[in-house]
Design an enzyme around this catalytic site. Structure first.
Site, PDB file in Angstrom:
ATOM      1  N   ARG A 155       0.785  -1.335  -0.131  1.00 14.57           N
ATOM      2  CA  ARG A 155      -0.007  -0.151   0.088  1.00 14.57           C
ATOM      3  C   ARG A 155       0.751   1.315   0.000  1.00 14.57           C
ATOM      4  NH1 ARG A 155      -4.540   0.310   4.661  1.00 14.57           N
ATOM      5  NH2 ARG A 155      -2.609   0.691   5.869  1.00 14.57           N
ATOM      6  N   LYS A 212      -2.554   6.603   1.335  1.00 17.76           N
ATOM      7  CA  LYS A 212      -2.313   7.032   2.769  1.00 17.76           C
ATOM      8  C   LYS A 212      -1.481   8.366   2.554  1.00 17.76           C
ATOM      9  CE  LYS A 212      -2.058   4.657   7.205  1.00 17.76           C
ATOM     10  NZ  LYS A 212      -3.300   5.309   7.772  1.00 17.76           N
ATOM     11  N   GLU A 247     -16.012   6.340   4.893  1.00 16.63           N
ATOM     12  CA  GLU A 247     -15.094   5.871   5.819  1.00 16.63           C
ATOM     13  C   GLU A 247     -15.070   6.791   7.097  1.00 16.63           C
ATOM     14  OE1 GLU A 247     -11.276   4.740   5.409  1.00 16.63           O
ATOM     15  OE2 GLU A 247     -10.994   6.142   3.763  1.00 16.63           O
TER      16      GLU A 247
HETATM   17  N1  PLP Z   1      -9.218   4.474   6.762  1.00 17.69           N
HETATM   18  C1  PLP Z   1      -8.229   5.436   7.015  1.00 17.69           C
HETATM   19  C2  PLP Z   1      -8.702   6.760   6.398  1.00 17.69           C
HETATM   20  C3  PLP Z   1      -6.964   5.220   7.845  1.00 17.69           C
HETATM   21  O1  PLP Z   1      -6.232   6.161   7.911  1.00 17.69           O
HETATM   22  C4  PLP Z   1      -6.904   4.020   8.301  1.00 17.69           C
HETATM   23  C5  PLP Z   1      -5.630   3.555   8.967  1.00 17.69           C
HETATM   24  O2  PLP Z   1      -4.845   2.958   8.383  1.00 17.69           O
HETATM   25  C6  PLP Z   1      -7.713   2.658   7.900  1.00 17.69           C
HETATM   26  C7  PLP Z   1      -8.780   2.904   7.272  1.00 17.69           C
HETATM   27  C8  PLP Z   1      -7.328   1.330   8.208  1.00 17.69           C
HETATM   28  O3  PLP Z   1      -6.472   0.709   7.450  1.00 17.69           O
HETATM   29  P1  PLP Z   1      -5.700  -0.370   8.241  1.00 17.69           P
HETATM   30  O4  PLP Z   1      -6.539  -1.524   8.712  1.00 17.69           O
HETATM   31  O5  PLP Z   1      -4.891  -0.852   7.062  1.00 17.69           O
HETATM   32  O6  PLP Z   1      -4.769   0.040   9.422  1.00 17.69           O
HETATM   33  C1  COI Z   2      -3.717   3.413  11.724  1.00 15.10           C
HETATM   34  O1  COI Z   2      -4.743   2.954  11.874  1.00 15.10           O
HETATM   35  O2  COI Z   2      -2.709   3.064  11.500  1.00 15.10           O
HETATM   36  C2  COI Z   2      -3.813   4.797  11.167  1.00 15.10           C
HETATM   37  O3  COI Z   2      -2.900   5.149  10.487  1.00 15.10           O
HETATM   38  C3  COI Z   2      -4.879   5.646  11.559  1.00 15.10           C
HETATM   39  C4  COI Z   2      -4.682   6.816  12.389  1.00 15.10           C
HETATM   40  C5  COI Z   2      -5.937   7.668  12.501  1.00 15.10           C
HETATM   41  C6  COI Z   2      -3.902   6.569  13.549  1.00 15.10           C
END
Ligand code: PLP
Ligand code: COI
Length: 340
Positions: free
Chosen positions: A82, A184, A220
């Protein structure tokens, strides 16, 4: 501060300096080997591209201490992939995916004393990130970059641990069609700061964003994907090209189908059908699965039947199974657990 000073079971989600971080530099078209260093501060040019034009992206993943005392990470290869996607969209040089995983392991190993004890609910959060570091004043990408990974021990993202949250639909937008919502990029979070401060001032835990083109579909929250459970126990998650492809959400959908035998569906979810669901949760590395008790949309207050006191039964099973896999209590699917 040292690891001995930490009250692990009461740790919040904040930054604590740990011993070592990984740093690699990109210059003249290539990455150097990188190294673990002690200095947590960064010195850069006043006109660095990241400071002027926000050329930066990041990742988030965790290291856990398992029941038998091992230290593991959860699917770091997916964070590497990612981050590569984020870099391509941001015109940044990809840090090779295999080297990303090696650097994650090196940072965890170098900060092993900071991995919280098993059973405390805390974990070691890892933050890989990259930024354009050389001076750029015309709007164009940098030519020099730094990639870093630091580690910080964390507890639950939301205060109150697993108490159901109250979130609101947000009047501001998070991501435009064909924008950067699916990667991200730091800029996605910069533009959410006004809305999150306002949400907190108004007494809400988080904002849930709607699709900016029509404002009819659930997207989201600022830092997590959303899951719903139907009356007949199907797990539904919004499908959208403008949300981050959460690794936790993808894992939970597989857990729901393969471990719990539940039907799963990824599809567009209309705001006006949310009241038909019986449970809701926010999922992400930081959020794990945080139950949502209520969504407030203007005058319309939707309270899920799981209520405001505890997680609903299906979200609870998903939570127990995922954290069981991460903590080594439940066998993991092939490739999910990376032992350090
Ligand atoms: N959506 C957003 C906007 C995020 O910042 C995060 C955090 O990483 C997620 C979703 C969840 O992603 P993940 O499960 O890969 O941490
Ligand atoms: C994560 O879950 O790792 C993120 O980057 C989300 C952030 C809002 C702390």
């Amino acid at each position: 501060m040292t690891p001995k000073d930490i009250d692990w079971s009461n740790l919040g989600f904040g930054y604590i300096k740990t011993d070592k971080r990984f740093v690699a530099n990109y210059k003249d078209g290539k990455w150097d080997d990188g190294a673990l260093i002690e200095d947590e501060n960064i010195t850069m040019n006043e006109c660095a591209c990241v400071l002027q034009y926000a050329q930066t992206c990041f990742e988030g993943l965790k290291a856990y201490r398992t029941e038998n005392g091992d230290v593991v990470c959860f699917r770091p290869d997916l964070n590497a992939k990612r981050m590569a996607d984020s870099c391509e969209r941001m015109k940044m040089p990809v840090f090779p995916e295999d080297k990303f995983v090696e650097a994650v392991k090196a940072v965890v190993k170098a900060n092993a004393d900071w991995v919280p004890p098993y059973g405390t609910g805390a974990s070691l959060y890892l933050r890989p990130y990259m930024f354009g570091s050389n001076a750029v004043i015309g709007v164009k990408p940098a030519t020099e970059f730094q990639f870093r990974i630091f580690a910080t021990p964390v507890g639950p993202y939301f205060k109150g641990g697993v108490k159901p949250l109250t979130i609101r639909t947000c009047d501001f937008d998070r991501a435009a069609p064909k924008g950067t919502g699916h990667i991200k990029a730091g800029l996605n979070y910069a533009m959410s700061l006004y809305a999150i401060v306002d949400a907190h001032e108004c007494g809400y835990d988080e904002n849930v964003y709607l699709d900016s083109a029509t404002r009819t579909y659930i997207e989201e929250t600022g830092g997590a994907n959303v899951l719903f459970v139907t009356k007949d126990n199907k797990v539904v998650t919004p499908k959208s090209d403008t949300i981050l492809p959460s690794i936790t959400r993808r894992s939970l959908m597989q857990v729901a189908a393969d471990y719990l035998g539940l039907e799963t569906e990824q599809r567009k979810v209309r705001l006006d059908e949310v009241s038909d669901f019986v449970e809701c949760g926010l999922c992400g590395t930081a959020a794990v699965i945080s139950p949502v008790g209520r969504i407030v949309d203007g005058d319309n207050v939707i309270t899920f039947s799981s209520g405001m006191e505890k997680m609903g039964p299906t979200i609870q099973k998903l939570y127990d199974t995922l954290t069981g896999i991460q903590m080594g209590r439940i066998p993991a699917p092939e490739g999910w657990i990376c032992k350090i």
